[in-house]
Design a protein around this motif. Structure first.
Motif, mmCIF file in Angstrom:
data_model
loop_
_atom_site.group_PDB
_atom_site.id
_atom_site.type_symbol
_atom_site.label_atom_id
_atom_site.label_comp_id
_atom_site.label_asym_id
_atom_site.label_seq_id
_atom_site.Cartn_x
_atom_site.Cartn_y
_atom_site.Cartn_z
ATOM 1 N N UNK A 1 5.760 7.106 -2.714
ATOM 2 C CA UNK A 1 6.316 6.216 -3.728
ATOM 3 C C UNK A 1 7.652 5.638 -3.271
ATOM 4 N N UNK A 2 8.493 6.487 -2.640
ATOM 5 C CA UNK A 2 9.793 6.024 -2.157
ATOM 6 C C UNK A 2 9.632 4.912 -1.137
ATOM 7 N N UNK A 3 8.552 4.982 -0.346
ATOM 8 C CA UNK A 3 8.310 3.947 0.645
ATOM 9 C C UNK A 3 8.157 2.574 0.024
ATOM 10 N N UNK B 1 9.206 -0.419 7.848
ATOM 11 C CA UNK B 1 10.000 0.781 7.544
ATOM 12 C C UNK B 1 9.452 1.475 6.303
ATOM 13 N N UNK B 2 9.166 0.674 5.275
ATOM 14 C CA UNK B 2 8.615 1.234 4.034
ATOM 15 C C UNK B 2 7.272 1.898 4.298
ATOM 16 N N UNK B 3 6.428 1.245 5.094
ATOM 17 C CA UNK B 3 5.111 1.797 5.407
ATOM 18 C C UNK B 3 5.240 3.101 6.183
ATOM 19 N N UNK B 4 6.248 3.209 7.036
ATOM 20 C CA UNK B 4 6.467 4.438 7.812
ATOM 21 C C UNK B 4 6.838 5.607 6.904
ATOM 22 N N UNK B 5 7.648 5.326 5.884
ATOM 23 C CA UNK B 5 8.004 6.371 4.912
ATOM 24 C C UNK B 5 6.747 6.850 4.187
ATOM 25 N N UNK B 6 5.878 5.906 3.809
ATOM 26 C CA UNK B 6 4.623 6.266 3.152
ATOM 27 C C UNK B 6 3.756 7.127 4.063
#
Length: 244
Positions: free
Chosen positions: A70-72, A216-221
């Motif tokens: 979700x944070x991603x 970057x967001x996808x990497x967090x996910x």
């Protein structure tokens, strides 16, 4: 037994019909790589609904994986934190497609536990078939009601529609089959990892901008998905040891 099974199946199909309408409407009004990531909120909504409907509560480690996914989606708007802490929330509110996808995520958090109950009452193949028939019938009636030209929609699109339908069928069957082994919130969290591919598809096929922030967001996910996989693997190992 069939009557008890068919009633919730129809209700689930009706909700998913609304869900899919919101989904496609979001794709019409917003970029793919902007609205799709908000499906990652489904696991968050699933934690309370999964507990109420199925008495499933993820462990602390699994919850961390869900939180990262979700944070991603929020990292996608990280530059707006420079404006204010509420700026990313305003970005979600201002983006119509994001609002639609949040509605989709919430509806899925209700229908997914219902689907699992139905799978456990019958099996994955029967539920996938009943679900698909109900969904197709609902959209057919909706198309007639809104007087859409079905012939024009099908013309020159048979190949694409066939590939899309076959892919959705395989995806649905695998999702329902997984309900026999793991909690709903884990299944949906792993499924939402497909958001990563959506970001790249938005860049490759539609030339959408801001790809660096979205990667970057996808990497967090993806990190959240890895935690979920590791957590499930550890749980399976413990269960195997108990049987020895």
């Amino acid at each position: 037994h069939r009557d008890l099974h068919s009633f919730p199946t129809r209700r689930s199909s009706d909700l998913v019909t609304l869900c899919m309408w919101l989904y496609f409407r979001a794709l019409q009004v917003s970029p793919l790589s902007v609205c799709i990531p908000f499906l990652a909120f489904t696991p968050v909504f699933l934690i309370p609904t999964g507990y109420v409907l199925l008495h499933e509560l993820p462990s602390l480690l699994k919850s961390l994986g869900v939180i990262l996914i979700v944070a991603g989606s929020l990292v996608m708007h990280w530059r707006q934190f420079a404006v204010s802490w509420l700026a990313p929330l305003r970005a979600i509110i201002d983006e119509k497609g994001s609002r639609y996808m949040l509605g989709v995520a919430f509806i899925f958090s209700v229908t997914n536990p219902i689907d699992k109950k139905l799978v456990l009452m019958s099996d994955a193949f029967f539920q996938a078939f009943a679900f698909s028939v109900g969904l197709c019938w609902s959209f057919f009636l909706l198309a007639l009601l809104l007087r859409h030209d079905l012939e024009a929609a099908l013309k020159d699109n048979i190949t694409q529609l066939t590939l899309a339908g076959a892919s959705d069928a395989v995806s649905l069957l695998l999702q329902f089959a997984s309900y026999n082994f793991i909690a709903v919130v884990i299944t949906v969290s792993i499924k939402r990892a497909g958001i990563i591919l959506s970001v790249f598809c938005g860049y490759l096929f539609f030339h959408e901008r801001g790809i660096s922030d979205k990667v970057i967001a996808a990497s967090v996910m993806f990190a959240g998905v890895l935690i979920l996989y590791r957590s499930e693997e550890h749980t399976s190992e413990l269960q195997s040891l108990r049987h020895l």
